[in-house]
Design a protein around this motif. Structure first.
Motif, PDB file in Angstrom:
ATOM      1  N   GLU A 113       1.054  -0.975   0.284  1.00  0.00           N
ATOM      2  CA  GLU A 113      -0.037   0.194  -0.115  1.00  0.00           C
ATOM      3  C   GLU A 113       1.052   1.181  -0.003  1.00  0.00           C
ATOM      4  N   ARG A 127       2.014   1.609  -3.257  1.00  0.00           N
ATOM      5  CA  ARG A 127       0.827   1.850  -4.029  1.00  0.00           C
ATOM      6  C   ARG A 127       1.376   3.404  -4.673  1.00  0.00           C
ATOM      7  N   LEU A 128       0.928   4.131  -3.060  1.00  0.00           N
ATOM      8  CA  LEU A 128       0.818   5.469  -3.019  1.00  0.00           C
ATOM      9  C   LEU A 128       2.003   6.173  -3.044  1.00  0.00           C
ATOM     10  N   GLN A 160      -0.955   8.557 -12.578  1.00  0.00           N
ATOM     11  CA  GLN A 160      -2.212   8.739 -12.295  1.00  0.00           C
ATOM     12  C   GLN A 160      -2.165  11.166 -12.486  1.00  0.00           C
ATOM     13  N   VAL A 176       0.013  12.545 -10.536  1.00  0.00           N
ATOM     14  CA  VAL A 176       0.209  13.125  -8.743  1.00  0.00           C
ATOM     15  C   VAL A 176       1.451  13.278  -9.104  1.00  0.00           C
ATOM     16  N   LYS A 202       2.938  13.212   0.497  1.00  0.00           N
ATOM     17  CA  LYS A 202       2.010  14.153   1.286  1.00  0.00           C
ATOM     18  C   LYS A 202       0.925  12.532   2.044  1.00  0.00           C
ATOM     19  N   LEU A 203       0.155  12.128   0.261  1.00  0.00           N
ATOM     20  CA  LEU A 203      -0.543  11.325   0.649  1.00  0.00           C
ATOM     21  C   LEU A 203      -0.420  10.701   1.107  1.00  0.00           C
ATOM     22  N   VAL A 252      -0.911  11.510   5.072  1.00  0.00           N
ATOM     23  CA  VAL A 252      -2.230  11.103   5.642  1.00  0.00           C
ATOM     24  C   VAL A 252      -2.381  10.340   5.217  1.00  0.00           C
ATOM     25  N   HIS A 253      -1.819   8.694   4.472  1.00  0.00           N
ATOM     26  CA  HIS A 253      -2.525   7.007   4.851  1.00  0.00           C
ATOM     27  C   HIS A 253      -1.888   7.330   5.797  1.00  0.00           C
TER      28      HIS A 253
END
Lengths: 149, 179
Positions: B83, B86-87, B93, B95, B102-103, B106-107
């Motif tokens: 995961e 993946r982030l 996509q 990004v 940053k994502l 948050v995750h």
């Protein structure tokens, strides 16, 4: 929505008092206000990213569903075909086996008869006087013959 | 006829269920397979579903149970690592690297929440479930859910703030040293 309204809604949001439609409005507004609501924008971006649906998902799933439906029909047809072939083979085996059994019974009866015949023959030969032995006929008429070895 | 009925009655569920399935299974291939199986289950139980006035809770529970079964069969210790990977690997996509970092932060913050806080936040913010639906999924009453949601939201914001304050402080110190 202006900034003041957004602030109020955000306060409500952090108290857990907003409904889904209000949250959607708030998220839409904050998406365009990076400087004022940097933290919220980052957090909401993450939620948006996690909720993103890949393009063509439904088409892919529909295709999968249709493919899964097709084999069922094919399997049914195959099943019927295989069942009829199996039934014919089974009938053939049953007929062959019953014929074979009758044949075996007949063979067995013939063999038993032949065995009996051979046994009687042995007995008959056993009770007959040997042909080469010399005998003296002591008495003989139409009904009786008395011999001596 | 079958295809049309499936498209109309069952397929729309996929959009609602996708985020939850993705969150639980993580691997995109597993997600697609599980969704396919879930939709087939729903299709086979469509008559039962029609009997419910609000079928959401039934469908969501079926979906979650299916995912948990898949996970039981295929318990993979690398799932969490996958995961994060993946982030951190979302360039296709559109990004940027910074946004990806940053994502991922948050995750991590959400992953570190207590279980019930994390669960409720994910149902609400990612799956877009209403309070009644979350109540069906968790067994918590709505007022309690509002409290959990409030605390979880505040905790996430505070954690993010702490991380960014720290990062800004350290970058300012680094600039100070250079000057």
């Amino acid at each position: 929505m202006n900034k003041e309204q957004a602030d109020k809604l955000l306060e409500k949001y952090y108290k857990g008092e907003t409904e889904l439609d209000e949250e959607a409005l708030l998220k839409d507004f904050i998406a365009g206000e990076e400087e004022t609501f940097a933290d919220e924008q980052l957090i909401f971006d993450y939620y948006k990213e996690e909720a993103k649906i890949p393009e063509g998902l439904e088409d892919q799933l529909l295709k999968g569903f249709m493919q899964q439906q097709k084999p069922n029909k094919t399997i049914k047809l195959h099943w019927m075909r295989y069942a009829s072939v199996a039934a014919v083979l089974l009938l053939g085996v049953v007929f062959w086996f019953s014929g074979y059994q009758k044949h075996q019974q007949m063979l067995a009866a013939d063999e038993q008869f032949a065995l009996m015949e051979r046994a009687l023959m042995e007995v008959s030969i056993g009770v007959q006087p040997p042909e080469n032995d010399e005998v003296v006929v002591l008495f003989k008429d139409e009904n009786l013959e008395i011999i001596a070895k | 006829m079958t295809a049309e009925q499936f498209k109309q009655d069952i397929l729309p569920w996929s959009r609602k269920l996708y985020p939850m399935v993705k969150r639980l299974l993580k691997n995109e291939v597993d997600v697609q397979d599980a969704l396919q199986d879930i939709l087939i289950k729903l299709w086979n139980k469509r008559e039962n579903i029609q009997q419910y006035e609000k079928p959401e809770a039934y469908v969501l529970t079926l979906c979650r149970n299916h995912c948990l079964d898949v996970l039981k069969k295929k318990r993979d210790q690398l799932v969490d690592a996958a995961e994060d990977y993946r982030l951190m690997n979302l360039p296709q996509q559109g990004v940027s690297h910074e946004a990806r970092e940053k994502l991922a932060i948050v995750h991590q913050v959400i992953e570190q929440l207590p279980d019930k806080y994390r669960e409720v936040i994910q149902y609400r913010e990612i799956d877009g479930l209403g309070f009644d639906e979350i109540k069906q999924m968790t067994g918590f009453e709505v007022p309690h859910l509002r409290v959990i949601l409030s605390r979880a939201r505040v905790m996430i914001k505070e954690e993010i703030r702490k991380i960014y304050d720290y990062e800004q402080r350290t970058s300012r110190q680094a600039v100070g040293k250079v000057l």
